[in-house]
Design an enzyme around this catalytic site. Structure first.
Site, PDB file in Angstrom:
ATOM      1  N   LYS A   1     -21.049 -32.927  17.773  1.00 13.74           N
ATOM      2  CA  LYS A   1     -20.007 -33.928  17.617  1.00 13.74           C
ATOM      3  C   LYS A   1     -19.834 -34.679  18.949  1.00 13.74           C
ATOM      4  O   LYS A   1     -20.232 -34.153  19.989  1.00 13.74           O
ATOM      5  CB  LYS A   1     -18.691 -33.272  17.183  1.00 13.74           C
ATOM      6  CG  LYS A   1     -17.956 -32.509  18.278  1.00 13.74           C
ATOM      7  CD  LYS A   1     -16.634 -32.000  17.755  1.00 13.74           C
ATOM      8  CE  LYS A   1     -15.825 -31.332  18.841  1.00 13.74           C
ATOM      9  NZ  LYS A   1     -15.273 -32.223  19.852  1.00 13.74           N
TER      10      LYS A   1
ATOM     11  N   HIS B   1     -12.534 -29.783  13.987  1.00 17.55           N
ATOM     12  CA  HIS B   1     -12.259 -28.342  14.049  1.00 17.55           C
ATOM     13  C   HIS B   1     -11.183 -27.907  13.052  1.00 17.55           C
ATOM     14  O   HIS B   1     -11.409 -27.049  12.192  1.00 17.55           O
ATOM     15  CB  HIS B   1     -11.802 -27.940  15.457  1.00 17.55           C
ATOM     16  CG  HIS B   1     -12.831 -28.167  16.523  1.00 17.55           C
ATOM     17  ND1 HIS B   1     -14.172 -28.203  16.269  1.00 17.55           N
ATOM     18  CD2 HIS B   1     -12.705 -28.353  17.861  1.00 17.55           C
ATOM     19  CE1 HIS B   1     -14.835 -28.404  17.392  1.00 17.55           C
ATOM     20  NE2 HIS B   1     -13.962 -28.501  18.367  1.00 17.55           N
TER      21      HIS B   1
ATOM     22  N   TYR C   1      -2.965 -10.146  11.954  1.00 18.44           N
ATOM     23  CA  TYR C   1      -1.795  -9.285  11.758  1.00 18.44           C
ATOM     24  C   TYR C   1      -0.847  -9.890  10.735  1.00 18.44           C
ATOM     25  O   TYR C   1      -0.789 -11.107  10.535  1.00 18.44           O
ATOM     26  CB  TYR C   1      -1.068  -8.975  13.073  1.00 18.44           C
ATOM     27  CG  TYR C   1      -0.601 -10.151  13.901  1.00 18.44           C
ATOM     28  CD1 TYR C   1       0.694 -10.640  13.778  1.00 18.44           C
ATOM     29  CD2 TYR C   1      -1.426 -10.746  14.851  1.00 18.44           C
ATOM     30  CE1 TYR C   1       1.151 -11.684  14.553  1.00 18.44           C
ATOM     31  CE2 TYR C   1      -0.990 -11.791  15.636  1.00 18.44           C
ATOM     32  CZ  TYR C   1       0.300 -12.264  15.479  1.00 18.44           C
ATOM     33  OH  TYR C   1       0.744 -13.315  16.249  1.00 18.44           O
TER      34      TYR C   1
END
Length: 597
Positions: A254, A346, A489
């Site tokens: 990119k 992203h 988590y």
């Protein structure tokens, strides 16, 4: 050479005069079993196809002039390469086996990897170290060569000296590090040339052929160069240095254009010289361990998949922050900004992976088809749902941190955003009405990348009186921390031990460093290995790219044409206050600013 195909239930290997069987074991180590042309009385008078059915244990050999079907009592252990070889030997005549099967140590192909732009930072800091890590883990083919190509004048020895300074060894295999490094560097060579010179790429082709030594040549070109010279490099690599006997693939870094128009023009230019399946558009975030684990977490755990919808999820957050500014790279960054640099690729790619429907299979095209459906279902982004910012100078602890425009490579008075927050929506049955919030910025208080899934409140919660008035503190939240300190988590409510009834928030925590002793591979290692193996699942397809740009291009044009002034925030802070108002507008609290984050 005929194509090789495989599936879960069966594997077929077909040959004309020659073929190669290349299964991959758990360590991604390639081995080969080759069937070669022999004398006129041997195999060259027959084409054959071996089909091995894993479940039934049947091996069938089909000859060009008829069919020979051989049943066998293969056990599970014969799904290995040795088992396949035994199936072939039992199906072929003893005479044909003698002339047709080479020893296991022989390999008939080689991979030549050319790093175009070898003297640049990306090549030195990421690409060469990733290639060495693959070699260190025995993941590269037996025969491979690495060539550096750039305009800088350099010898093979100078390239090896440059590369050696950035190589590191795996924590769990330090014993033979020096030996492995020397062996790897012996495979590295250099050729100096211009990116728009047919003559120089022809010279490179001659050098590659010398090292390929007559084997079937497979060639991978990694374009670690500015986008304005992509097309020239591809043109001459394709016309003057592509493989004539194997595959040729090109990895493109990119940015893939600045908007829909420039991206489409780049794709059109590349496709003048390459087929779509030869182009590997790399987004290194898709190679991150936790991003790749996203689909595993969802599709292989019954407790998550039923909850993955608007019925149970209140909002989803994609957060990216860096604790440093442009630091001398402002010239490049100022031409793109944080939205193009981080959000459009992203974060949007991770969002598509997160929100997609269950694919038909793990095949690259099936997964990418589902991602495209998500992108095409997204609502156009409204300017009022976006906050942009730019960091300013700030003094903390006697240290003065510079403003973005203090960077000498940044034009004075630049309005390029170094921070952006946005609310996005997917208009489909699964996600209708659920806000997907993105936040990305430079020069913030911490370095992190994470996905936060905030679930809805428990209806008619019996323990509302015990949790206080802040219902946000009482909802469950799944956090996938991509970097640093990779972890997954789940925040739950539980009773604090004692005679009273007091609730507390606790984390069910999977901290990767505590659970797994093995070092997590760098994203570039996984993506380079996938490119070598022809696995396209983590690379971006052209229609996927078009859909991503069509979402952000109208927003970017409006921001830039109206010269929208960014909200300024101090270097090292949590970003513009406007980002919190944006979240509140959609009844969301950023998960990374909560007390018990």
């Amino acid at each position: 050479m005929a194509a090789l195909s495989s599936s879960v239930s069966s594997r077929s290997y077909c040959s004309g005069y020659s073929a190669s069987i290349s299964p991959v074991d758990g360590n991604h180590r390639h081995r080969s079993l080759s069937f070669l042309s022999a004398s006129p009385q041997g195999l060259n008078s027959h084409d054959f196809c071996l089909r091995f059915q894993r479940n039934s244990g049947r091996a069938s050999v089909f000859m060009q002039d008829g069919a020979i079907i051989t049943n066998s009592n293969s056990t599970e252990s014969k799904s290995s390469l040795k088992g396949l070889k035994d199936e072939v030997l039992s199906a072929l005549s003893q005479e044909a086996a003698k002339v047709g099967v080479e020893s296991d140590g022989q390999s008939q192909s080689t991979v030549s990897i050319t790093v175009v732009g070898a003297s640049g930072d990306l090549a030195k800091k990421k690409i060469f170290p990733a290639l060495f890590a693959l070699y260190y883990e025995d993941c590269l083919p037996e025969h491979f060569t690495i060539f550096g190509y750039s305009r800088s004048k350099m010898t093979d020895v100078e390239l090896r000296n440059m590369v050696s300074k950035t190589l590191t060894c795996r924590i769990d295999k330090r014993a033979n590090c020096g030996e492995k490094m020397e062996e790897f560097l012996k495979r590295c060579f250099y050729h100096s040339g211009q990116y728009d010179s047919q003559e120089h790429f022809t010279e490179l082709d001659k050098k590659l052929k010398e090292h390929e030594a007559g084997r079937i040549s497979n060639r991978l070109f990694y374009l670690s160069i500015p986008p304005n010279i992509f097309v020239d490099a591809v043109k001459f690599a394709s016309t003057s240095a592509s493989s004539v006997s194997g595959w040729t693939r090109v990895i493109v870094e990119k940015p893939f254009g600045r908007d829909s128009e420039t991206s489409a023009a780049l794709t059109k230019s590349l496709k003048q010289y390459l087929e779509e399946d030869q182009i590997f558009r790399i987004d290194h975030y898709l190679g991150k361990e936790l991003v790749e684990n996203l689909s595993v977490l969802r599709f292989s755990n019954l407790i998550f998949e039923p909850l993955w919808s608007r019925q149970y999820i209140r909002n989803v957050q994609f957060i990216f922050s860096e604790d440093f500014g442009t630091e001398g790279r402002g010239g490049y960054f100022d031409n793109y900004g944080i939205i193009r640099d981080i959000m459009q690729n992203h974060l949007l790619q991770i969002l598509a992976l997160f929100a997609m429907e269950t694919p038909v299979s793990l095949d690259a095209e099936d997964i990418r088809n589902e991602k495209v459906k998500v992108l095409r279902s997204m609502r156009p982004i409204r300017v009022e749902d976006v906050v942009i910012g730019q960091y300013k100078s700030h003094t903390k602890g006697g240290v003065t941190y510079p403003a973005y425009t203090d960077d000498k490579t940044v034009p004075k008075g630049s309005l390029t955003p170094t921070f952006a927050a946005a609310a996005l929506f997917i208009d489909n049955a699964r996600w209708d009405g659920v806000p997907f919030l993105m936040k990305a910025g430079k020069a913030l208080h911490t370095r992190s990348a994470e996905i936060r899934v905030q679930f809805r409140h428990v209806p008619g919660n019996l323990y509302n009186r015990n949790t206080g008035s802040d219902l946000d503190q009482a909802t469950n939240e799944l956090v996938i921390r991509v970097q640093p300190d990779e972890a997954i988590y789940l925040k739950i409510n539980n009773k604090v031990p004692g005679l009273g009834m007091r609730l507390d928030r606790s984390n069910l925590n999977l901290l990767y460093s505590a659970r797994y002793s093995k070092e997590i591979p760098d994203a570039y290692e996984r993506l380079l290995l996938d490119a070598i193996e022809g696995e396209r699942r983590l690379f971006i397809r052209s229609d996927e790219l078009d859909a991503a740009w069509s979402l952000f291009t109208p927003l970017l044009k409006e921001i830039e044409e109206k010269k929208r002034i960014p909200e300024y925030y101090p270097y090292g802070s949590r970003g513009p206050v406007g980002a919190h108002y944006l979240a509140a507008k959609h009844k969301v609290q950023w998960g990374d600013v909560s007390i018990d984050q």
